[in-house]
Design an enzyme around this catalytic site. Sequence first.
Site, PDB file in Angstrom:
ATOM      1  N   HIS A   1     -68.397 -15.959 -22.023  1.00 16.05           N
ATOM      2  CA  HIS A   1     -67.693 -17.427 -22.013  1.00 16.05           C
ATOM      3  C   HIS A   1     -67.158 -17.948 -20.675  1.00 16.05           C
ATOM      4  O   HIS A   1     -66.216 -17.331 -20.268  1.00 16.05           O
ATOM      5  CB  HIS A   1     -66.472 -17.448 -23.108  1.00 16.05           C
ATOM      6  CG  HIS A   1     -65.971 -18.722 -23.537  1.00 16.05           C
ATOM      7  ND1 HIS A   1     -65.852 -19.420 -24.646  1.00 16.05           N
ATOM      8  CD2 HIS A   1     -65.381 -19.593 -22.577  1.00 16.05           C
ATOM      9  CE1 HIS A   1     -65.361 -20.510 -24.523  1.00 16.05           C
ATOM     10  NE2 HIS A   1     -64.898 -20.664 -23.391  1.00 16.05           N
TER      11      HIS A   1
ATOM     12  N   CYS B   1     -59.019 -26.601 -18.853  1.00 15.56           N
ATOM     13  CA  CYS B   1     -57.695 -25.659 -19.452  1.00 15.56           C
ATOM     14  C   CYS B   1     -56.564 -26.078 -18.835  1.00 15.56           C
ATOM     15  O   CYS B   1     -56.483 -26.258 -17.525  1.00 15.56           O
ATOM     16  CB  CYS B   1     -58.059 -24.124 -18.823  1.00 15.56           C
ATOM     17  SG  CYS B   1     -56.583 -23.172 -19.184  1.00 15.56           S
TER      18      CYS B   1
ATOM     19  N   ASN C   1     -66.318 -25.664 -19.720  1.00 19.66           N
ATOM     20  CA  ASN C   1     -67.317 -24.697 -19.787  1.00 19.66           C
ATOM     21  C   ASN C   1     -68.776 -25.001 -19.015  1.00 19.66           C
ATOM     22  O   ASN C   1     -69.090 -26.041 -18.782  1.00 19.66           O
ATOM     23  CB  ASN C   1     -67.431 -24.594 -21.277  1.00 19.66           C
ATOM     24  CG  ASN C   1     -66.307 -24.375 -22.221  1.00 19.66           C
ATOM     25  OD1 ASN C   1     -65.809 -23.274 -22.235  1.00 19.66           O
ATOM     26  ND2 ASN C   1     -65.724 -25.230 -22.759  1.00 19.66           N
TER      27      ASN C   1
END
Length: 300
Positions: free
Chosen positions: A206, A239, A248
């Site tokens: 991830h 974030c 992402n």
Amino acid sequence: MSGPAIRIVEVGPRDGLQNEAALVPTDTKVALIDRLSATGLPVVEAGAFVSPKWVPQMADTADVLARIQRRPGVGYPVLVPNERGLTQALAAGVTEIAVFAAASEAFSQRNINCSIAESLDRFAPVTRLARDNGVAVRGYVSCVLGCPYEGAIDPAKVAEVSARLVELGCAEISLGDTIGVGTPAKAAALIRRVAEEVPVSRLAAHFHDTYGQALANLLACLDEGIRVIDSSVAGLGGCPYAKGATGNVATEDVVYMLEGQGLSTGVDLDALSAIGGWISDAIGRPNASRAGRALLAKAG
């Protein structure tokens, strides 16, 4: 007939949208999930049963789950932080959940207001109840390659947290480079170290693309045996605890790269690119997928 070589976990509707400042309409979220699930993606993360005080964007998760068209063969996991969240998830008919830990003590304190050990203790009754109800559990580990407060993270700590999550009942562990500071050599070394404690077949990668390293990191992880990748359509996400951290890695970019490597994903890239363009326009943010933008331009 065997399935795709790589399983992609689409995290855009949850991890991608949760930090958007303006509330995204429920209709838009439902349409996003339905469109994504029609592309061949096997997993579309659908929301989170977390405190609406801390994550207001996810306050309508129960409504979203009630309205989506659940396609056979597609998983719709949700994030749950505690037993209350799991109870809400069970009431909504969820069959897959995810719990969230960190490899950094400072990040754990800032993000979920407790130590790593305390967070894992909290998850024990959650995973137990989930298993009792036939619900699959996935574990996220954040800050695996770096923390905004602590800097570099010892891979041994990541392995320790990952192994503990497996002991608690997590079937899969997603290793998250939350602030996107990783590089290929460090990513490969991390996978090798964690695989000493948890089989690589149970690990997922991830990556965030803050420093433009996400695709390169994923290639390095593929060389180490990783076959599950988390990504977000149009590169949605960020974030709130990491200044400057971008979203992402874009699902379109991942699919384009993997298919170019001869690795099947089972995902319709053209359809995915159209969704990336649509959701970017819908929420008023730039499309962060380079492959997606190129394909949309080519299509005219």
